[in-house]
Design an enzyme around this catalytic site. Sequence first.
Site, PDB file in Angstrom:
ATOM      1  N   ASP A 163       0.610  -1.325   0.299  1.00 46.41           N
ATOM      2  CA  ASP A 163      -0.202  -0.340  -0.160  1.00 46.41           C
ATOM      3  C   ASP A 163       0.929   1.285  -0.260  1.00 46.41           C
ATOM      4  O   ASP A 163       0.270   2.488   0.153  1.00 46.41           O
ATOM      5  CB  ASP A 163      -1.257   0.677   1.126  1.00 46.41           C
ATOM      6  N   TYR A 197      10.347   4.544   1.383  1.00 45.86           N
ATOM      7  CA  TYR A 197      11.449   3.565   1.711  1.00 45.86           C
ATOM      8  C   TYR A 197      13.016   3.665   1.308  1.00 45.86           C
ATOM      9  O   TYR A 197      13.818   2.438   1.786  1.00 45.86           O
ATOM     10  CB  TYR A 197      10.525   2.125   1.223  1.00 45.86           C
TER      11      TYR A 197
HETATM   12  P1  NAD Z   1      -0.551  -7.180  14.239  1.00 47.60           P
HETATM   13  O1  NAD Z   1       0.591  -8.034  14.834  1.00 47.60           O
HETATM   14  O2  NAD Z   1      -1.632  -6.604  14.299  1.00 47.60           O
HETATM   15  O3  NAD Z   1      -2.050  -8.539  13.082  1.00 47.60           O
HETATM   16  C1  NAD Z   1      -1.160  -9.670  12.835  1.00 47.60           C
HETATM   17  C2  NAD Z   1      -2.183 -10.839  13.761  1.00 47.60           C
HETATM   18  O4  NAD Z   1      -1.672 -12.193  12.703  1.00 47.60           O
HETATM   19  C3  NAD Z   1      -1.887 -11.354  14.664  1.00 47.60           C
HETATM   20  O5  NAD Z   1      -3.431 -11.204  15.560  1.00 47.60           O
HETATM   21  C4  NAD Z   1      -1.301 -12.605  14.205  1.00 47.60           C
HETATM   22  O6  NAD Z   1      -2.115 -12.997  15.777  1.00 47.60           O
HETATM   23  C5  NAD Z   1      -1.463 -12.809  13.278  1.00 47.60           C
HETATM   24  N1  NAD Z   1      -0.919 -13.950  13.029  1.00 47.60           N
HETATM   25  C6  NAD Z   1       0.265 -13.994  13.137  1.00 47.60           C
HETATM   26  N2  NAD Z   1       0.628 -15.283  12.343  1.00 47.60           N
HETATM   27  C7  NAD Z   1      -0.728 -15.810  12.010  1.00 47.60           C
HETATM   28  C8  NAD Z   1      -1.036 -17.201  11.092  1.00 47.60           C
HETATM   29  N3  NAD Z   1      -0.337 -18.561  11.189  1.00 47.60           N
HETATM   30  N4  NAD Z   1      -2.188 -17.834  10.915  1.00 47.60           N
HETATM   31  C9  NAD Z   1      -3.158 -16.390  10.983  1.00 47.60           C
HETATM   32  N5  NAD Z   1      -2.936 -15.942  12.430  1.00 47.60           N
HETATM   33  C10 NAD Z   1      -1.959 -15.214  12.256  1.00 47.60           C
HETATM   34  O7  NAD Z   1      -0.072  -6.808  13.133  1.00 47.60           O
HETATM   35  P2  NAD Z   1      -0.534  -5.615  11.961  1.00 47.60           P
HETATM   36  O8  NAD Z   1       0.636  -4.246  11.597  1.00 47.60           O
HETATM   37  O9  NAD Z   1      -1.715  -5.433  11.933  1.00 47.60           O
HETATM   38  O10 NAD Z   1      -0.077  -5.753  10.501  1.00 47.60           O
HETATM   39  C11 NAD Z   1      -0.148  -7.101   9.671  1.00 47.60           C
HETATM   40  C12 NAD Z   1       0.106  -7.644   8.442  1.00 47.60           C
HETATM   41  O11 NAD Z   1       0.110  -6.465   7.484  1.00 47.60           O
HETATM   42  C13 NAD Z   1       2.428  -6.984   9.075  1.00 47.60           C
HETATM   43  O12 NAD Z   1       2.781  -8.464   7.711  1.00 47.60           O
HETATM   44  C14 NAD Z   1       2.325  -5.559   8.229  1.00 47.60           C
HETATM   45  O13 NAD Z   1       3.816  -5.925   7.905  1.00 47.60           O
HETATM   46  C15 NAD Z   1       1.291  -5.891   7.340  1.00 47.60           C
HETATM   47  N6  NAD Z   1       0.936  -4.771   6.297  1.00 47.60           N
HETATM   48  C16 NAD Z   1       1.155  -5.105   5.403  1.00 47.60           C
HETATM   49  C17 NAD Z   1       1.099  -3.737   3.613  1.00 47.60           C
HETATM   50  C18 NAD Z   1       1.746  -3.129   2.943  1.00 47.60           C
HETATM   51  O14 NAD Z   1       1.655  -2.690   2.336  1.00 47.60           O
HETATM   52  N7  NAD Z   1       2.357  -4.712   1.960  1.00 47.60           N
HETATM   53  C19 NAD Z   1       0.330  -2.811   5.078  1.00 47.60           C
HETATM   54  C20 NAD Z   1       0.135  -2.471   6.186  1.00 47.60           C
HETATM   55  C21 NAD Z   1      -0.013  -4.209   6.928  1.00 47.60           C
HETATM   56  C1  G6P Z   2       3.722   1.409   4.635  1.00 43.24           C
HETATM   57  C2  G6P Z   2       4.513  -0.504   4.050  1.00 43.24           C
HETATM   58  C3  G6P Z   2       3.700  -1.606   4.539  1.00 43.24           C
HETATM   59  C4  G6P Z   2       4.193  -1.097   6.010  1.00 43.24           C
HETATM   60  C5  G6P Z   2       3.030   0.040   6.744  1.00 43.24           C
HETATM   61  C6  G6P Z   2       4.335   0.229   8.509  1.00 43.24           C
HETATM   62  O1  G6P Z   2       1.969   0.304   4.894  1.00 43.24           O
HETATM   63  O2  G6P Z   2       3.976  -0.280   2.796  1.00 43.24           O
HETATM   64  O3  G6P Z   2       4.496  -2.830   4.217  1.00 43.24           O
HETATM   65  O4  G6P Z   2       3.229  -2.823   6.917  1.00 43.24           O
HETATM   66  O5  G6P Z   2       3.763   0.945   5.973  1.00 43.24           O
HETATM   67  O6  G6P Z   2       3.889   0.712   8.954  1.00 43.24           O
HETATM   68  P1  G6P Z   2       3.246   0.877  10.556  1.00 43.24           P
HETATM   69  O7  G6P Z   2       2.486   1.770  11.013  1.00 43.24           O
HETATM   70  O8  G6P Z   2       2.858  -0.086  11.223  1.00 43.24           O
HETATM   71  O9  G6P Z   2       4.836   1.109  10.952  1.00 43.24           O
HETATM   72 MN    MN Z   3       3.870  -2.676   1.582  1.00 47.04          MN
END
Ligand code: NAD
Ligand code: G6P
Ligand code: MN
Length: 441
Positions: free
Chosen positions: A170, A264
């Site tokens: 995102d 990044y």
């Molecule tokens: P978070 O720790 O609040 O949530 C993650 C959840 O995943 C937790 O509730 C945990 O228990 C669960 N989990 C862990 N392993 C699991 C498994 N094997 N099966 C099912 N559930 C499992 O984290 P968050 O900050 O809300 O972020 C969630 C994810 O989204 C992270 O990987 C973060 O980096 C990602 N993210 C990616 C983008 C992107 O641009 N690609 C953007 C925002 C967040």
């Molecule tokens: C951006 C990136 C994600 C990352 C997030 C972290 O959205 O694209 O990949 O997980 O920032 O944000 P945070 O607020 O958890 O530092």
């Molecule tokens: Mn990302």
Amino acid sequence: MKKFSVVIAGGGSTYTPGIVMMLLDNLDRFPLRKLKLYDNDGARQAVLGEALDIVMKEKAPDIEYSFTTDPEEAFTDVDFCFAHIRTGKYEMREKDEKIPLKHGVVGQETCGPGGIAYGMRSIGDMVEMIDLMEKYSPDCWMLNYSNPAAIVAEACRVLRPNSKVLNICDMPVGTLRRISYIIGKEPSDLEVRYFGLNHFGWWTSIKDKEGNEYLPQIRDYVAENGYLTQKEVDTQHTDASWQDTHKKAKDLLAVDPRFLPNTYLKYYLYPDYVVEHSNPEFTRANEVIAGREKTVFSTARTIVERGTAEGCEFEMGAHATFVVDLARAIAFNTHERMLLIVENNGAIANFDDDAMVEVPCIVGSNGPEPLSQGKIPAFQRALMYQQVTVEKLVVEAYIEGSYQKLWQALTLSKTVPSAQVAKEILDDLIEANRGYWPELN
Ligand code: NAD
Ligand code: G6P
Ligand code: MN
């Protein structure tokens, strides 16, 4: 219109309520018949799950809603899995950030040693989840944004090459909101050209639908202000540390003013600055625990206590409408143009075929078709080759259980100054990740 069944994997994620509110706001574009949450931490998920049960009953009683830790229940009869898991949760994110910093190296969720450590934890869980999805719903698509997306995507390419998994980030979406605001447009007015890896790329063109090029105008703005805007248009990346990141884009642009950089890149082009401006006792993980996580979970508890979401609503994750755009593209063959992390296969003409790159794709029912981005300059190509090799070495290290390859991966990362420092960090990371990483020999 056809109605869909969606499971959100990582149901206990801080992003889950925002995504659910966003889905409810988009039902006219993407109708739902079922919505499930799945997590392997039942207690964490239950807090959000119960609050969302109240929200769903009040706002969309016709949609069948449930939350579960049982994979069979979660993955049976689903059309899409939206995946945002975090293996090791915030406890481990904190270590990913603090261990490298202790050695004077960038401590970040997805970049450098922290991202490598997180990758080593995530590959096994992601592959297991893909297998579960395919076992119970063979036609289901996984829209994955679990991090570190670059390493997860490479692992999918190697270990599950035929699976229906789309990896998306995102950050370009959020930054494009800023870019469009700068020129007084909407993101949907614009068509971009972009090349790179996940969290490692550059826009080479920003045009409106009539073909007018805005890059020079945006460049003049970014050269002064970075991506900071007067009005907050990217609702996700708002904390003070993010504002610093948006501003730093100014210095990223200075290195090659032809292209607009992904934020990044600061971790690779200015690692010394990043380390100087980090607090090794209080990193981004601590900020999120004290901020987003606290807000989301306390809102959930209040909703459950009151038995209603009236007067205490979850914030909508408006930034996440790209997930609906992606699901719609597959469901309705919309041919939406989106940035995805895909196997290069010539999209960047002078880069390896088997590299997972981030480029614009046309997305339809059969998945993404990457658009050709032509040849890229030597500077970016060399940086990308170094970084993509790090990502490949991590996946190889995971598969082979190879200490040597993981040490090489850390040594090669542009964020790490020497093989000696790489080894010291690696040994600390191995200790911290016991039970999460495979045994390394
Ligand atoms: P978070 O720790 O609040 O949530 C993650 C959840 O995943 C937790 O509730 C945990 O228990 C669960 N989990 C862990 N392993 C699991 C498994 N094997 N099966 C099912 N559930 C499992 O984290 P968050 O900050 O809300 O972020 C969630 C994810 O989204 C992270 O990987 C973060 O980096 C990602 N993210 C990616 C983008 C992107 O641009 N690609 C953007 C925002 C967040
Ligand atoms: C951006 C990136 C994600 C990352 C997030 C972290 O959205 O694209 O990949 O997980 O920032 O944000 P945070 O607020 O958890 O530092
Ligand atoms: Mn990302």
